[in-house]
Motif scaffolding. Sequence first.
Motif, PDB file in Angstrom:
ATOM      1  N   LEU A  12       1.314   7.851  -5.781  1.00  0.00           N
ATOM      2  CA  LEU A  12       0.030   8.511  -5.938  1.00  0.00           C
ATOM      3  C   LEU A  12      -0.104   9.729  -5.023  1.00  0.00           C
ATOM      4  CD1 LEU A  12      -2.684   8.268  -7.452  1.00  0.00           C
ATOM      5  CD2 LEU A  12      -3.554   7.012  -5.478  1.00  0.00           C
ATOM      6  N   CYS A  13       0.292   9.579  -3.767  1.00  0.00           N
ATOM      7  CA  CYS A  13       0.133  10.683  -2.804  1.00  0.00           C
ATOM      8  C   CYS A  13       1.367  11.576  -2.729  1.00  0.00           C
ATOM      9  CB  CYS A  13      -0.180  10.116  -1.416  1.00  0.00           C
ATOM     10  SG  CYS A  13      -1.770   9.267  -1.309  1.00  0.00           S
ATOM     11  N   GLN A  69       0.292  13.477   3.038  1.00  0.00           N
ATOM     12  CA  GLN A  69       1.506  12.660   3.148  1.00  0.00           C
ATOM     13  C   GLN A  69       1.438  11.722   4.340  1.00  0.00           C
ATOM     14  OE1 GLN A  69       4.677  15.522   3.233  1.00  0.00           O
ATOM     15  NE2 GLN A  69       4.561  15.960   1.050  1.00  0.00           N
ATOM     16  N   ILE A  78      -7.199   1.625  -2.540  1.00  0.00           N
ATOM     17  CA  ILE A  78      -6.120   0.959  -3.284  1.00  0.00           C
ATOM     18  C   ILE A  78      -6.492  -0.486  -3.590  1.00  0.00           C
ATOM     19  CG2 ILE A  78      -3.721   0.176  -3.127  1.00  0.00           C
ATOM     20  CD1 ILE A  78      -3.120   2.734  -1.539  1.00  0.00           C
ATOM     21  N   LEU A 114      -8.046   4.944   2.428  1.00  0.00           N
ATOM     22  CA  LEU A 114      -7.055   4.842   1.361  1.00  0.00           C
ATOM     23  C   LEU A 114      -6.727   3.384   1.051  1.00  0.00           C
ATOM     24  CD1 LEU A 114      -5.379   6.609  -0.516  1.00  0.00           C
ATOM     25  CD2 LEU A 114      -3.549   6.607   1.183  1.00  0.00           C
ATOM     26  N   LYS A 115      -6.606   2.550   2.080  1.00  0.00           N
ATOM     27  CA  LYS A 115      -6.326   1.139   1.845  1.00  0.00           C
ATOM     28  C   LYS A 115      -7.477   0.475   1.090  1.00  0.00           C
ATOM     29  CE  LYS A 115      -4.222  -1.336   4.961  1.00  0.00           C
ATOM     30  NZ  LYS A 115      -3.823  -1.982   6.242  1.00  0.00           N
ATOM     31  N   THR A 161       1.081   4.457  -2.570  1.00  0.00           N
ATOM     32  CA  THR A 161       0.896   5.841  -2.113  1.00  0.00           C
ATOM     33  C   THR A 161       2.161   6.676  -2.262  1.00  0.00           C
ATOM     34  OG1 THR A 161       1.431   5.242   0.183  1.00  0.00           O
ATOM     35  CG2 THR A 161      -0.883   5.162  -0.472  1.00  0.00           C
ATOM     36  N   SER A 162       3.329   6.029  -2.298  1.00  0.00           N
ATOM     37  CA  SER A 162       4.565   6.798  -2.489  1.00  0.00           C
ATOM     38  C   SER A 162       4.558   7.531  -3.821  1.00  0.00           C
ATOM     39  CB  SER A 162       5.789   5.882  -2.401  1.00  0.00           C
ATOM     40  OG  SER A 162       5.820   4.976  -3.494  1.00  0.00           O
ATOM     41  N   PHE A 193       0.831  -1.205   0.000  1.00  0.00           N
ATOM     42  CA  PHE A 193       0.000   0.000   0.000  1.00  0.00           C
ATOM     43  C   PHE A 193       0.869   1.261   0.000  1.00  0.00           C
ATOM     44  CE2 PHE A 193      -2.750  -3.254   1.857  1.00  0.00           C
ATOM     45  CZ  PHE A 193      -3.919  -3.072   1.139  1.00  0.00           C
ATOM     46  N   ILE A 194       1.937   1.239   0.817  1.00  0.00           N
ATOM     47  CA  ILE A 194       2.836   2.400   0.882  1.00  0.00           C
ATOM     48  C   ILE A 194       3.552   2.602  -0.452  1.00  0.00           C
ATOM     49  CG2 ILE A 194       4.901   3.321   2.005  1.00  0.00           C
ATOM     50  CD1 ILE A 194       3.986   2.011   4.586  1.00  0.00           C
ATOM     51  N   GLY A 207      -0.721   8.973   3.338  1.00  0.00           N
ATOM     52  CA  GLY A 207      -0.001   8.125   2.389  1.00  0.00           C
ATOM     53  C   GLY A 207       1.063   7.272   3.037  1.00  0.00           C
ATOM     54  N   ASN A 208       1.651   7.753   4.144  1.00  0.00           N
ATOM     55  CA  ASN A 208       2.644   6.965   4.892  1.00  0.00           C
ATOM     56  C   ASN A 208       1.991   5.961   5.835  1.00  0.00           C
ATOM     57  OD1 ASN A 208       4.990   8.119   3.781  1.00  0.00           O
ATOM     58  ND2 ASN A 208       4.825   9.892   5.138  1.00  0.00           N
TER      59      ASN A 208
END
Length: 757
Positions: free
Chosen positions: A470-471, A508, A543, A539-540, A467-468, A463-464, A511-512
Amino acid sequence: MAKRSSLYIRIVEGKNLPAKDITGSSDPYCIVKVDNEPILRTATVWKTLCPFWGEEYQVHLPPTFHAVAFYVMDEDALSRDDVIGKVCLTRDTLASHPKGFSGWTHLTEVDPDEEVQGEIHLRLEVRPGARACRLRCSVLEARDLAPKDRNGASDPFVRVRYKGRTQETSIVKKSCYPRWNETFEFELEEGATEVLCVETWDWDLVSRNDFLGKVVIDIQRLQVAQPEEGWFRLQPDQTKSRRHDEGNLGSLQLEVRLRDEMVLPSSCYQPLVQLLCHEVKLGMQGPGQLISLIEETTSTECRQDVATNLLKLFLGQGLAKDFLDLLFQLELSRTSETNTLFRSNSLASKSMESFLKVAGMQYLHGVLGPIINKVFEEKKYVELDPSKVEVKDVGCSGLHRPQTEAEVLEQSAQTLRAHLGALLSALSRSVRACPAVVRATFRQLFRRVRERFPGAQHENVPFIAVTSFLCLRFFSPAIMSPKLFHLRERHADARTSRTLLLLAKAVQNVGNMDTPASRAKEAWMEPLQPTVRQGVAQLKDFITKLVDIEEKDELDLQRTLSLQAPPVKEGPLFIHRTKGKGPLMSSSFKKLYFFLTTEALSFAKTPSSKCVNELNQWLSALRKVSINNTGLLGSYHPGIFRGDKWSCCHQKEKTGQGCDKTRSRVTLQEWNDPLDHDLEAQLIYRHLLGVEAMLWERHRELSRGAEAGTVPASPGEAPKDSLAQLLRVLQDLREAHSSSPAGSLPSEPNCLLELQT
């Protein structure tokens, strides 16, 4: 073979500008012109003498351009904007700096006699006479003259001077495209060395005439009984002594880089394209892994350009997802710590950044646009850091009381929670709106990371990884700098910028995945933690749905999208109603919403979406979609047919030939530009040519290793074979460039005579 020229422009900042307002400050912005055509305008930075813009542009322009000029202006609400100064860089200056022009340069005064544009059509002839030869000069017409009057036109006439004698044409009222068709004669003496000067002026009734440009011709090159005719570019008057005021008008920091590329026919690049595509299709099983080798030999400063060129090349070949998948695997193979995954400026990170901008910009606008607009419209004071809180008065008139720090912090937290919640909700609803190729690429990324880091302790790592990009590399930069992502026309003021920065920090943290490390950085972000924790769950879930796309669904979505030509530009335009003979009033225009695609230009009475629109962006978009138009007219009328004549040249024939030529103009590079496969292949070739020595060294190492038995050969093919093929392809392309006729620059305008400078 075609020559392509482009300019990378970065307008960094200004300093020590003069004050133009009564407040002792200025409201500066920059206008960029290429050969007097305005192409760019930066945002206005209010109330400062040391503005920072930091705006970057890439423009494509004709190889025959002469100069690029940067004008620093002061914006005024009630009067005409003031000109502070300018910086002019000629093409020769830029060509003499292969790595680009960079640094501070003094602004110089803008002299009206040097601000000229346009061309004049002349016919020159030396005729034999009884006693002496006679010089006959026919002034036919002019085009694209500078507008000097308030009505947006000029009243031009021509003054022809030779040996102290001066003759003038008639005055053409209200036109920048005048036609005279007048002839003048002068007596020539044998062996005369004087020059013929043709000056264009704007006539004014009460003030002095305005200079529009001149042409100085060496008549010694004219031959008897051989008339010569052509269009001449008007030149500025440089005979006056300039005022020494450099430094008094301030300075401008610029980065400008000119790139000229000679692009060969498509067939010449096919071996290179096929070789790279073959490597991508084989993936990690490939014998030579050329993509990995390209990454090793690419320096940090040019990695973004190389990544963008490779991405666009494979996007045009339908292999963008496979290319990125190969880069994901390469980076995962050399990464052992999850907290460093995709955090460096590797080829994978840079390529994915470019991919999201090329394929996902419209998606970004749909998700972020309403939230960004609301932040700008509210203009609320938002601050969470107690050390930066500004206490202000609140209440109605006469009952003001100081607002406490706690109240400011609580109101700020409420505002940010509302914005963050709205953004996460919009993101959760956007799964189907996300382009299929983006979803499929994230699916590959998610799977590869999960395969590399299995186990419950690494549950959040896939997931991270998503997001690294996308976010952290897409949504957050767009939130902090909405103008650079075309979400707004202007930069945010200080208050709005702070709100956007805090919102980006919150995104952020989400996203983290709300890790302890991210919380420990800024403890004063704690009031947002409930929304952040809820956002992590949202967010999870988003995704999980985003990457849940099968091959069949991906093909179906791509097929559906392929039937719809993507918009190149959309937004409102004011259309002039040609009926009626009265003066142009506000009622003569009608507002319609236009949609430009590569296939058609359509309009509607109401918009279906909001988009940033400016005149130069529309012109640029129209030029791009018309570049391959075989029915493009050779000339056109830049004005309108009103009453019984054209407003530009006063011709009375409505269907007559245009007074201005259709020419190659400047276009702005955008992420949604149509792909130019040959240009991308040429840029990749040029990069590989620059690192050819390192490629040869690597080839020799592989050869020595194979001979010593230390480099095992892959089944059916040695590892060095693909590299050897690449080196042969580079050699063939080099020979193709050297054997092709040199791309001589076409002259523009068509001048048959040598000008005296």
